[in-house]
Design a protein around this motif. Sequence first.
Motif, short mmCIF file in Angstrom:
data_model
loop_
_atom_site.label_atom_id
_atom_site.label_comp_id
_atom_site.label_asym_id
_atom_site.label_seq_id
_atom_site.Cartn_x
_atom_site.Cartn_y
_atom_site.Cartn_z
N ALA A 343 0.47 -1.16 -0.04
CA ALA A 343 0.49 -0.37 -0.04
C ALA A 343 1.02 1.35 -0.25
O ALA A 343 0.44 2.11 -0.73
CB ALA A 343 -0.63 -0.32 1.66
N GLN A 346 2.14 2.02 -3.54
CA GLN A 346 0.98 1.85 -4.49
C GLN A 346 0.93 3.21 -4.27
O GLN A 346 0.26 4.17 -4.97
CB GLN A 346 0.27 1.61 -3.91
CG GLN A 346 0.15 -0.60 -4.84
CD GLN A 346 -0.44 -1.18 -4.25
OE1 GLN A 346 -1.23 -1.14 -4.27
NE2 GLN A 346 -1.04 -2.24 -5.20
N CYS A 347 0.72 4.09 -2.75
CA CYS A 347 -0.12 5.27 -2.68
C CYS A 347 1.31 6.28 -2.52
O CYS A 347 0.84 7.38 -1.91
CB CYS A 347 -0.02 5.44 -1.20
SG CYS A 347 -1.50 4.09 -1.29
N GLN A 353 -3.01 8.09 3.62
CA GLN A 353 -3.42 7.65 1.89
C GLN A 353 -3.18 6.44 2.55
O GLN A 353 -4.33 5.14 2.41
CB GLN A 353 -2.37 7.58 1.02
CG GLN A 353 -3.01 9.28 0.75
CD GLN A 353 -2.41 9.65 -0.93
OE1 GLN A 353 -2.54 8.60 -1.57
NE2 GLN A 353 -2.31 10.86 -1.53
N VAL A 354 -2.32 5.33 3.06
CA VAL A 354 -2.10 4.38 3.11
C VAL A 354 -3.12 3.63 4.82
O VAL A 354 -3.67 3.01 4.86
CB VAL A 354 -0.54 3.89 3.67
CG1 VAL A 354 -0.41 2.58 4.12
CG2 VAL A 354 0.40 4.20 2.03
N GLN A 356 -6.11 5.04 5.64
CA GLN A 356 -7.45 5.33 4.42
C GLN A 356 -7.45 3.38 3.77
O GLN A 356 -8.92 3.21 4.08
CB GLN A 356 -7.29 6.87 3.55
CG GLN A 356 -7.42 7.81 4.53
CD GLN A 356 -7.39 9.16 4.21
OE1 GLN A 356 -7.66 8.90 2.47
NE2 GLN A 356 -7.43 10.19 4.47
N LYS A 357 -6.82 3.81 3.39
CA LYS A 357 -6.61 2.51 2.41
C LYS A 357 -6.47 0.74 3.22
O LYS A 357 -7.79 0.14 2.96
CB LYS A 357 -5.41 2.59 1.52
CG LYS A 357 -5.34 1.27 0.33
CD LYS A 357 -4.00 1.02 -1.01
CE LYS A 357 -4.54 0.25 -1.83
NZ LYS A 357 -3.48 0.51 -2.66
N LEU A 358 -6.21 1.17 4.59
CA LEU A 358 -5.96 -0.43 5.20
C LEU A 358 -7.22 -0.35 6.28
O LEU A 358 -6.95 -0.96 7.21
CB LEU A 358 -4.67 -0.56 5.89
CG LEU A 358 -3.82 -0.74 4.77
CD1 LEU A 358 -1.80 -0.62 5.32
CD2 LEU A 358 -3.61 -2.14 3.43
N HIS A 359 -7.57 1.23 6.29
CA HIS A 359 -8.46 1.54 7.45
C HIS A 359 -8.07 1.51 8.80
O HIS A 359 -8.22 0.82 9.85
CB HIS A 359 -9.17 -0.09 7.67
CG HIS A 359 -10.40 0.25 5.85
ND1 HIS A 359 -11.01 1.90 5.75
CD2 HIS A 359 -11.02 -0.67 4.72
CE1 HIS A 359 -11.53 1.15 4.61
NE2 HIS A 359 -11.12 -0.26 4.14
#
Length: 416
Positions: A343, A346-347, A353-354, A356-359
């Motif tokens: 992540a 990719q971010c 952002q990581v 948010q992506k992984l919660h």
Amino acid sequence: MTADFGYAETNPLAPLPHEVADRLRPHFDSMVDMVVRRIQEKVPEYARPGNRTYLTNTREAVEEGFEGFLARIGVTAPADDGFRERFRTLGAGEAHEGRSLDSLQVAMRTAVVLMWRRISEVQMAEPDVFPQRYVGPVAEALFLFLEELAGAATEGYNQAQVQVAGEVRRRRGRLVDLLLSEAGPASEAVAEMALAADWRPPAAVAVVVLGGRDVETAPPAALPSDVLSDFNRIEPRLIVPDPDGPGRMRTLGTALRGWHVAVGPTVSVTEAPSSLARARETLSLVNAGIIPGKQIVRWADHLITALLFRDEELMREMVARRLAPLIELRSVQRERLAETLLAWLQCGFNAKQVAQKLHVHPQTVRYRLRQLEELFGARLFSADCRFELEAALRVRVLTGWEESEPRTGDSTGPVG
């Protein structure tokens, strides 16, 4: 000749004196040329001055049709109507010429109308030879006669169409073999065989390989007419012209519902073997569960996956070497750190952002990143190494961690 009462009942001309045929015959003989001319006017396909075959066939058909009709007058048993074979042959000829039966039917109707006009003229001029009471039976007989000729022509047409379709399928099968031959086809050979197979070579094609069904499954009946197919293989294959055209893949998907459809890249006709190779690679990735098994999967939509799995041995080596620092961790910790590292790459290295992506909380991400830095060291700051790490992590997601066993002798690997 023994009477056939069933035939007499269905032949309106049976009650007429047989001499009526002898009186009508000279009138019919004198109108053959006129009928042939009128047919050629009505049906331009039959008017070919440079080809006497059409003129001869038309004239013979008119003569035999006239004689076949006259032979029924006063007959109570079926005659040997060889003229029906003539019209079966004519119907077959229309199929071989690639036409419908419309032209032949127009020609037959034209001849019957002119026959009726001549009979009407004879009845008016010679009422003693051809009384008014004969008009009804003759009109009915003409209608039935036309129906019989049309039936014979249709029978011959349908039989020939089966033969023509079978021959076209065989020729198209040979064309598929030529287009997909490993050596690659010569353009001259393609043009010659395509002409024989009634297939117009397009500017571009894509090869499709099918999977997901039993090899005994019948081929679909609704493929577009310009799509070449070969279903006599474990992996059936198609050659699809203009694959990027509007609605082309949607139409194909409807016809191939229930199959996995792997589509190779769009190439020129003579480069079809390369499209076949890519389509087969794509289908193998679908079968392995690496590419999601949607109905239609295009090679061009999965280039990174295709590249990563092009050399499986090399791919395994890269994963084992580049992700070796994670191997010795407990499975739960290994899973979390691998997920976070991918992540993060990719971010664009943005911890928020990581998160948010992984919660998860950003602080959790930063903690994991510090652990990753301890494990990978300077490699996280090398652009080449980050590229390799992302590729290896993508493979891990696609294949599962069991595909990433470490290689002995190298737990760190060189930077870059």
